[in-house]
Enzyme design. Sequence first.
Site, PDB file in Angstrom:
ATOM      1  N   ASP A 132       0.834  -1.204   0.000  1.00 13.65           N
ATOM      2  CA  ASP A 132       0.000   0.000   0.000  1.00 13.65           C
ATOM      3  C   ASP A 132       0.873   1.260   0.000  1.00 13.65           C
ATOM      4  O   ASP A 132       0.688   2.158   0.809  1.00 13.65           O
ATOM      5  CB  ASP A 132      -0.906  -0.030   1.249  1.00 13.65           C
ATOM      6  CG  ASP A 132      -2.079   0.928   1.111  1.00 13.65           C
ATOM      7  OD1 ASP A 132      -2.371   1.339  -0.022  1.00 13.65           O
ATOM      8  OD2 ASP A 132      -2.682   1.266   2.139  1.00 13.65           O
ATOM      9  N   CYS A 186     -16.616 -11.295 -13.389  1.00 20.37           N
ATOM     10  CA  CYS A 186     -17.761 -10.477 -12.942  1.00 20.37           C
ATOM     11  C   CYS A 186     -18.992 -10.782 -13.803  1.00 20.37           C
ATOM     12  O   CYS A 186     -20.128 -10.759 -13.319  1.00 20.37           O
ATOM     13  CB  CYS A 186     -17.443  -8.987 -13.038  1.00 20.37           C
ATOM     14  SG  CYS A 186     -16.466  -8.372 -11.645  1.00 20.37           S
ATOM     15  N   CYS A 189     -22.956  -9.525 -13.598  1.00 20.49           N
ATOM     16  CA  CYS A 189     -23.252  -9.031 -12.245  1.00 20.49           C
ATOM     17  C   CYS A 189     -22.952  -7.527 -12.159  1.00 20.49           C
ATOM     18  O   CYS A 189     -22.001  -7.036 -12.746  1.00 20.49           O
ATOM     19  CB  CYS A 189     -22.391  -9.799 -11.250  1.00 20.49           C
ATOM     20  SG  CYS A 189     -22.569  -9.210  -9.562  1.00 20.49           S
ATOM     21  N   CYS A 196     -23.968   0.179  -3.806  1.00 21.23           N
ATOM     22  CA  CYS A 196     -23.170   1.250  -3.192  1.00 21.23           C
ATOM     23  C   CYS A 196     -24.084   2.409  -2.774  1.00 21.23           C
ATOM     24  O   CYS A 196     -24.760   3.001  -3.619  1.00 21.23           O
ATOM     25  CB  CYS A 196     -22.108   1.747  -4.185  1.00 21.23           C
ATOM     26  SG  CYS A 196     -21.287   3.225  -3.562  1.00 21.23           S
ATOM     27  N   CYS A 212     -16.900   8.001  -2.292  1.00 20.94           N
ATOM     28  CA  CYS A 212     -16.830   6.731  -1.554  1.00 20.94           C
ATOM     29  C   CYS A 212     -16.748   6.957  -0.040  1.00 20.94           C
ATOM     30  O   CYS A 212     -16.035   7.843   0.436  1.00 20.94           O
ATOM     31  CB  CYS A 212     -15.609   5.965  -2.061  1.00 20.94           C
ATOM     32  SG  CYS A 212     -15.259   4.455  -1.180  1.00 20.94           S
ATOM     33  N   CYS A 239     -15.568   1.138   4.444  1.00 18.62           N
ATOM     34  CA  CYS A 239     -16.904   0.660   4.093  1.00 18.62           C
ATOM     35  C   CYS A 239     -16.724  -0.674   3.378  1.00 18.62           C
ATOM     36  O   CYS A 239     -15.820  -0.823   2.564  1.00 18.62           O
ATOM     37  CB  CYS A 239     -17.583   1.680   3.181  1.00 18.62           C
ATOM     38  SG  CYS A 239     -19.028   1.055   2.278  1.00 18.62           S
ATOM     39  N   CYS A 246     -20.716  -8.831  -2.928  1.00 15.60           N
ATOM     40  CA  CYS A 246     -20.085  -9.529  -4.064  1.00 15.60           C
ATOM     41  C   CYS A 246     -20.232 -11.041  -3.918  1.00 15.60           C
ATOM     42  O   CYS A 246     -19.832 -11.615  -2.903  1.00 15.60           O
ATOM     43  CB  CYS A 246     -18.603  -9.153  -4.156  1.00 15.60           C
ATOM     44  SG  CYS A 246     -17.767  -9.992  -5.511  1.00 15.60           S
TER      45      CYS A 246
HETATM   46  S1  SF4 Z   1     -20.388  -7.564  -7.050  1.00 16.19           S
HETATM   47 FE1  SF4 Z   1     -18.430  -8.610  -7.396  1.00 16.19          FE
HETATM   48  S2  SF4 Z   1     -18.825  -9.992  -9.135  1.00 16.19           S
HETATM   49 FE2  SF4 Z   1     -20.485  -8.491  -9.074  1.00 16.19          FE
HETATM   50  S3  SF4 Z   1     -19.782  -6.900 -10.483  1.00 16.19           S
HETATM   51 FE3  SF4 Z   1     -19.187  -6.277  -8.437  1.00 16.19          FE
HETATM   52  S4  SF4 Z   1     -17.112  -7.003  -8.213  1.00 16.19           S
HETATM   53 FE4  SF4 Z   1     -17.979  -8.093  -9.961  1.00 16.19          FE
HETATM   54  S1  SF4 Z   2     -16.572   1.155  -0.291  1.00 16.49           S
HETATM   55 FE1  SF4 Z   2     -17.075   2.971  -1.514  1.00 16.49          FE
HETATM   56  S2  SF4 Z   2     -17.615   2.126  -3.485  1.00 16.49           S
HETATM   57 FE2  SF4 Z   2     -17.773   0.435  -2.045  1.00 16.49          FE
HETATM   58  S3  SF4 Z   2     -19.920   0.449  -1.371  1.00 16.49           S
HETATM   59 FE3  SF4 Z   2     -18.754   1.667   0.097  1.00 16.49          FE
HETATM   60  S4  SF4 Z   2     -19.010   3.736  -0.663  1.00 16.49           S
HETATM   61 FE4  SF4 Z   2     -19.506   2.391  -2.358  1.00 16.49          FE
END
Ligand code: SF4
Ligand code: SF4
Length: 306
Positions: A132, A186, A189, A196, A212, A239, A246
């Site tokens: 990082d 992905c 999906c 979000c 975000c 978050c 996912c």
């Molecule tokens: S939820 Fe996961 S699998 Fe679905 S689009 Fe987002 S990153 Fe890809």
């Molecule tokens: S981490 Fe950021 S992009 Fe992901 S759900 Fe939370 S606010 Fe949205």
Amino acid sequence: MKERINTGQFIKDTAKKLGFDGCGIASPKVLEKDIAYYNKWISDRKHGNIAYLEKNISQKADPTKILKNTKSVIALVQSYNPDVKQNTEAHYKIAKYALGNDYHVVMKNKANLLIATLQKKIKNAEFKVFVDSNSILEKAWAARCGLGWIGKNTLLINKELGSYVFICIILTDLDLNYDELHEDHCGNCNACMVTCPANAIESPHQLNASKCLAYLTIEDKSTEVAEGKGKTKGWIYGCDICQDICPWNNVIPATTETGFVPNPALLKLTKKDFLNLDEKTFEKLFKNSAIKRIGFAKLKSNIEKA
Ligand code: SF4
Ligand code: SF4
């Protein structure tokens, strides 16, 4: 040129013995597509006010700008997926990755141990470690090393581990065998995008970091409570929403790294404890956590705003 040995396998076996969950190797060839995307993201100001992201751009996709004789890029991943959750009365939510010890420290120590072990066997090799660090495109390099794909939520997803993983990149002048790229899984999906709460994933792979909640709770230095009250939906550090939804995180193993096992004292905190948090308790509670990096005033304002 250094001897081309199956050192790659030796490195992977050693990484596994030290407890890393995955290790992949790639050519240091410039990440043309990723850096073009990154440059546009910066010029579109999608990184908000995170000025440090504008630095070191020329080296992010070209490791030879950091270690001139780079022949291979090694990526390591480590799951931090916790098998316990915060207290149901906590009310205030902390991203999973911050419930255990500071990943910068844990991952770097582990990577340094790996290098020390390798150096006993491989003489005169150069290694440079990044965790990082903002020096290179770590997720993109991990994907190039075959450890997963970049999901529409812009995170690295590994088929076996999901996306709750930390990444460490090591550059080396060793000439190793390279791994295959991983396919994108992905598909159709778009769960992360529609879930979000901040509409921060504006289109597939396009994160507006300034919207975000992770940005608002960590990178945005403002401690002004009146501004944005209620905006973070109860999140006070990071978050997890676009990861929790996912499907690739549905059935994944829990972390085996003791450093990432959540701190029980943190899990026990109730809403009242958070509201009454004072600086002394903050210092004690978050001594080993990445949360200490934002400081007491910022965490306190996150709590008041959430
Ligand atoms: S939820 Fe996961 S699998 Fe679905 S689009 Fe987002 S990153 Fe890809
Ligand atoms: S981490 Fe950021 S992009 Fe992901 S759900 Fe939370 S606010 Fe949205």
